[in-house]
Design a protein around this motif. Structure first.
Motif, short mmCIF file in Angstrom:
data_model
loop_
_atom_site.label_atom_id
_atom_site.label_comp_id
_atom_site.label_asym_id
_atom_site.label_seq_id
_atom_site.Cartn_x
_atom_site.Cartn_y
_atom_site.Cartn_z
N ILE A 86 -17.38 -43.60 54.25
CA ILE A 86 -16.63 -42.53 55.09
C ILE A 86 -15.25 -42.90 54.96
CG2 ILE A 86 -16.36 -41.71 57.56
CD1 ILE A 86 -19.28 -42.35 57.90
N GLY A 87 -14.51 -41.58 55.01
CA GLY A 87 -13.09 -41.43 54.62
C GLY A 87 -12.16 -41.64 55.83
N ASP A 88 -12.72 -41.43 57.05
CA ASP A 88 -11.87 -41.49 58.27
C ASP A 88 -11.98 -43.04 58.56
OD1 ASP A 88 -10.76 -41.49 60.71
OD2 ASP A 88 -12.01 -39.78 61.64
N PRO A 89 -10.80 -43.82 58.62
CA PRO A 89 -10.58 -45.06 59.09
C PRO A 89 -11.27 -45.33 60.41
CG PRO A 89 -8.45 -44.41 58.71
CD PRO A 89 -9.37 -43.19 58.14
N ILE A 90 -10.92 -44.54 61.50
CA ILE A 90 -11.09 -44.63 62.95
C ILE A 90 -12.61 -44.58 62.99
CG2 ILE A 90 -11.04 -43.66 65.01
CD1 ILE A 90 -8.17 -42.68 64.17
N LEU A 91 -13.30 -43.82 62.21
CA LEU A 91 -14.71 -43.49 62.37
C LEU A 91 -15.45 -44.72 61.62
CD1 LEU A 91 -17.21 -42.05 63.12
CD2 LEU A 91 -16.93 -40.53 61.08
N LYS A 92 -15.01 -45.24 60.34
CA LYS A 92 -15.24 -46.29 59.75
C LYS A 92 -15.41 -47.54 60.67
CE LYS A 92 -14.35 -46.48 55.36
NZ LYS A 92 -13.40 -46.89 54.16
N SER A 93 -14.42 -47.65 61.39
CA SER A 93 -14.26 -48.89 62.21
C SER A 93 -15.35 -48.86 63.22
CB SER A 93 -13.10 -49.31 62.65
OG SER A 93 -12.50 -48.17 63.73
N LYS A 94 -15.54 -47.48 63.78
CA LYS A 94 -16.74 -47.35 64.92
C LYS A 94 -17.92 -47.77 64.35
CE LYS A 94 -13.72 -44.68 67.81
NZ LYS A 94 -13.30 -43.42 68.05
N LEU A 95 -18.33 -47.36 63.11
CA LEU A 95 -19.74 -47.34 62.82
C LEU A 95 -20.05 -48.81 62.20
CD1 LEU A 95 -19.86 -43.98 60.51
CD2 LEU A 95 -20.81 -44.62 62.84
N SER A 96 -18.93 -49.56 62.24
CA SER A 96 -19.31 -51.02 61.78
C SER A 96 -20.10 -51.80 62.60
CB SER A 96 -17.89 -51.80 61.48
OG SER A 96 -17.25 -52.08 62.76
N CYS A 97 -20.22 -51.20 64.01
CA CYS A 97 -20.90 -51.92 64.91
C CYS A 97 -22.14 -50.77 65.48
CB CYS A 97 -20.23 -52.14 66.29
SG CYS A 97 -18.75 -53.05 66.16
N VAL A 98 -22.73 -50.08 64.17
CA VAL A 98 -23.77 -49.12 64.63
C VAL A 98 -24.87 -49.28 63.46
CG1 VAL A 98 -24.48 -46.76 64.46
CG2 VAL A 98 -22.37 -47.42 65.54
N GLU A 99 -26.01 -49.59 63.83
CA GLU A 99 -27.11 -49.84 63.04
C GLU A 99 -28.01 -48.57 63.29
OE1 GLU A 99 -27.39 -52.10 60.92
OE2 GLU A 99 -25.49 -53.03 61.70
N ILE A 100 -28.93 -48.33 62.17
CA ILE A 100 -29.84 -47.15 62.31
C ILE A 100 -31.02 -47.73 63.05
CG2 ILE A 100 -31.27 -45.80 60.72
CD1 ILE A 100 -28.32 -45.05 60.75
N GLY A 101 -31.76 -46.99 63.76
CA GLY A 101 -32.92 -46.99 64.33
C GLY A 101 -33.78 -45.98 64.46
N PHE A 102 -35.33 -46.18 64.75
CA PHE A 102 -36.04 -45.21 64.74
C PHE A 102 -36.91 -45.33 65.98
CE2 PHE A 102 -35.45 -46.19 60.34
CZ PHE A 102 -34.84 -44.89 59.89
N LYS A 103 -37.34 -43.95 66.57
CA LYS A 103 -38.44 -44.06 67.52
C LYS A 103 -39.48 -43.16 66.97
CE LYS A 103 -35.77 -44.32 71.78
NZ LYS A 103 -35.32 -43.85 73.17
N GLU A 104 -40.61 -42.92 67.66
CA GLU A 104 -41.72 -42.20 67.09
C GLU A 104 -41.39 -40.70 67.08
OE1 GLU A 104 -44.36 -43.48 69.93
OE2 GLU A 104 -44.82 -45.54 68.95
N ASP A 105 -40.01 -40.15 67.19
CA ASP A 105 -39.97 -38.78 67.01
C ASP A 105 -39.20 -38.50 65.71
OD1 ASP A 105 -37.49 -39.92 67.42
OD2 ASP A 105 -37.05 -38.78 69.34
N ASP A 106 -38.50 -37.46 65.34
CA ASP A 106 -37.93 -37.02 63.98
C ASP A 106 -36.70 -37.66 63.64
OD1 ASP A 106 -40.31 -36.25 62.86
OD2 ASP A 106 -39.98 -34.30 63.69
N ASN A 107 -36.12 -37.88 65.24
CA ASN A 107 -34.61 -38.33 65.03
C ASN A 107 -34.34 -39.55 64.37
OD1 ASN A 107 -34.00 -35.88 66.44
ND2 ASN A 107 -34.47 -36.93 68.48
N VAL A 108 -33.10 -39.88 63.71
CA VAL A 108 -32.37 -41.05 63.59
C VAL A 108 -31.65 -41.45 64.49
CG1 VAL A 108 -31.13 -42.22 61.59
CG2 VAL A 108 -32.64 -40.52 61.03
N TYR A 109 -31.68 -42.63 64.96
CA TYR A 109 -30.92 -42.97 65.96
C TYR A 109 -29.65 -44.08 65.67
CZ TYR A 109 -34.20 -41.13 69.31
OH TYR A 109 -35.13 -40.19 69.83
#
Length: 188
Positions: A86-109
């Motif tokens: 991701i090109g935006d450095p601010i967003l990139k730094s925020k996403l470094s503390c984010v993981e992908i998770g799933f529940k039993e619906d169609d969403n990606v958390y």
């Protein structure tokens, strides 16, 4: 005699839709538009309204196909690489503390370490969705969620995860293994 004026007049003539009335100019413009459409460039279409005014229609964005379960699993595996692209450095730094998770619906958390981060990432969801569509060619329904709430949901639905016991700290395991393999070195 002034070359700049000649250039400006020619640019105005090229930009204006009313200047070219002969058929060869119209054919050339049509060929240019066809070439752009063939290359995938979105072209806005104007239509004449009854009172003579020109009305512009917004180009319709092509939707990517929805993500399948295997696409979601691939997203989870490739997430560390995708978030670094991701090109935006601010967003990139925020996403470094984010993981992908799933529940039993169609969403990606997007599972965030803390609540304030979830609120910040929520504001960037359209941009994240667009970046993921570009990278994967699929459409994901994204939602943010705090890690504590996600862990609580997982525990309520699937039970507490047991931590794997270390072979070194488990005397029973070491005793059994030394009985089967008395001369083996049992270091991991």
């Amino acid at each position: 005699s002034n070359e700049r004026i000649l250039l400006e007049v020619e640019i105005l003539r090229l930009c204006s839709t009313w200047a070219d009335t002969d058929l060869t100019a119209l054919a050339a413009r049509l060929a240019g538009l066809e070439r752009k459409v063939a290359e995938g460039v979105t072209v806005t279409v104007t239509e004449q309204v009854s009172d003579g005014a020109v009305k512009k229609e917004k180009p319709k964005a092509k939707r990517k196909p929805p993500a399948l379960p295997e696409d979601k699993e691939n997203l989870q595996k490739e997430w560390p690489l995708l978030r670094n692209e991701i090109g935006d450095p601010i967003l990139k730094s925020k996403l470094s503390c984010v993981e992908i998770g799933f529940k039993e619906d169609d969403n990606v958390y997007l599972v965030c370490e803390y609540g304030a981060l979830a609120d910040m990432v929520q504001k960037y969801l359209p941009q994240i969705t667009e970046e993921l569509e570009k990278a994967t060619g699929k459409t994901f329904q994204l939602q943010t969620l705090e890690k504590a709430a996600y862990d609580q949901w997982r525990e309520a639905n699937y039970g507490a995860e047991e931590e794997a016991a270390s072979d070194e700290n488990d005397p029973e395991w070491a005793s059994i293994m030394s009985g089967y393999f008395p001369e083996a070195d049992l270091e991991p």
